[in-house]
Design an enzyme around this catalytic site. Structure first.
Site, PDB file in Angstrom:
ATOM      1  CG  ASN A   1      -1.960  -1.160   1.098  1.00  0.00           C
ATOM      2  OD1 ASN A   1      -2.605  -1.349   0.069  1.00  0.00           O
ATOM      3  ND2 ASN A   1      -2.029  -1.978   2.126  1.00  0.00           N
TER       4      ASN A   1
ATOM      5  NE  ARG B   1      -1.874   3.151   3.266  1.00  0.00           N
ATOM      6  CZ  ARG B   1      -1.001   2.472   3.979  1.00  0.00           C
ATOM      7  NH1 ARG B   1       0.284   2.508   3.665  1.00  0.00           N
ATOM      8  NH2 ARG B   1      -1.397   1.737   4.968  1.00  0.00           N
TER       9      ARG B   1
ATOM     10  CE1 TYR C   1       0.920   5.369   7.032  1.00  0.00           C
ATOM     11  CE2 TYR C   1      -1.318   5.275   6.155  1.00  0.00           C
ATOM     12  CZ  TYR C   1      -0.334   4.771   6.984  1.00  0.00           C
ATOM     13  OH  TYR C   1      -0.595   3.671   7.778  1.00  0.00           O
TER      14      TYR C   1
ATOM     15  CG  ASN D   1       7.277   1.688   5.829  1.00  0.00           C
ATOM     16  OD1 ASN D   1       6.701   0.820   6.499  1.00  0.00           O
ATOM     17  ND2 ASN D   1       6.775   2.902   5.650  1.00  0.00           N
TER      18      ASN D   1
ATOM     19  CB  ALA E   1       0.110  -4.183   6.688  1.00  0.00           C
TER      20      ALA E   1
ATOM     21  NE  ARG F   1      -1.817   4.794  12.475  1.00  0.00           N
ATOM     22  CZ  ARG F   1      -1.735   4.355  11.215  1.00  0.00           C
ATOM     23  NH1 ARG F   1      -0.533   4.255  10.634  1.00  0.00           N
ATOM     24  NH2 ARG F   1      -2.822   4.019  10.555  1.00  0.00           N
TER      25      ARG F   1
END
Ligand code: DQA
Length: 146
Positions: A10, A17, A22, A74, A77, A107
């Site tokens: 993603n 998104r 982001y 990175n 998810a 988060r």
């Protein structure tokens, strides 16, 4: 020095998104920013982005055979789920920095787990795209001071 910058699922949708989390800049903007920094610091950089766990594992394995000196990753998810990506990073034993654009620690509970963190040189969270630059600098400075 040769760096690889790996982005997980993603992150090709950056700019579209959840821009409130982001930001509004795109994946292409991120690549351009990293390329400019690599040039300024005199290092080579290769990029990989995939939405597929196995493809990320394959690319991490390739970094070993391509003699990459440092990885900025990175895992998105997959940070919170993937033993396979953590194992691949351990297998190649190339120093890596874990980056998250958002402050994952503030988060949801499911984002509090990272399968890669224990093996990372460092983790940068919540610094937006600048986090990738910080991660590059950590790897470059470490190599130059070796
Ligand atoms: C992310 C945070 C992850 O929890 C999320 O799944 C992502 C992006 C970040 O860069 O902040 O896709 O890694």
């Amino acid at each position: 020095m040769k760096l690889a910058v790996i982005n997980g699922p993603n992150l090709n949708m950056l700019g579209i998104r959840e821009p409130q989390i982001y930001g509004k800049a795109s994946y292409a903007d991120l690549v351009a920013m990293i390329e400019a920094h690599a040039k300024a610091r005199g290092v080579e950089v290769t990029f990989f982005q995939s939405n597929h766990e196995g493809a990320i594992v394959d690319f991490i394995q390739e970094t070993y055979f391509d003699r990459v000196d440092g990885i900025v990753i990175n895992p998105a998810a997959y940070t919170h789920t993937s033993v396979a990506i953590a194992d691949a990073l351990k297998a190649v034993a190339i120093p890596f920095v874990e980056v998250h654009i958002s402050a994952v620690e503030t988060r949801e509970a499911f984002r509090q787990v990272s399968y890669v963190r224990d093996f990372a040189l460092a983790t940068v969270t919540g610094h937006g795209f600048d986090g990738y630059i910080e991660a590059m600098d950590m790897l470059i400075d470490r190599e130059q001071n070796a």
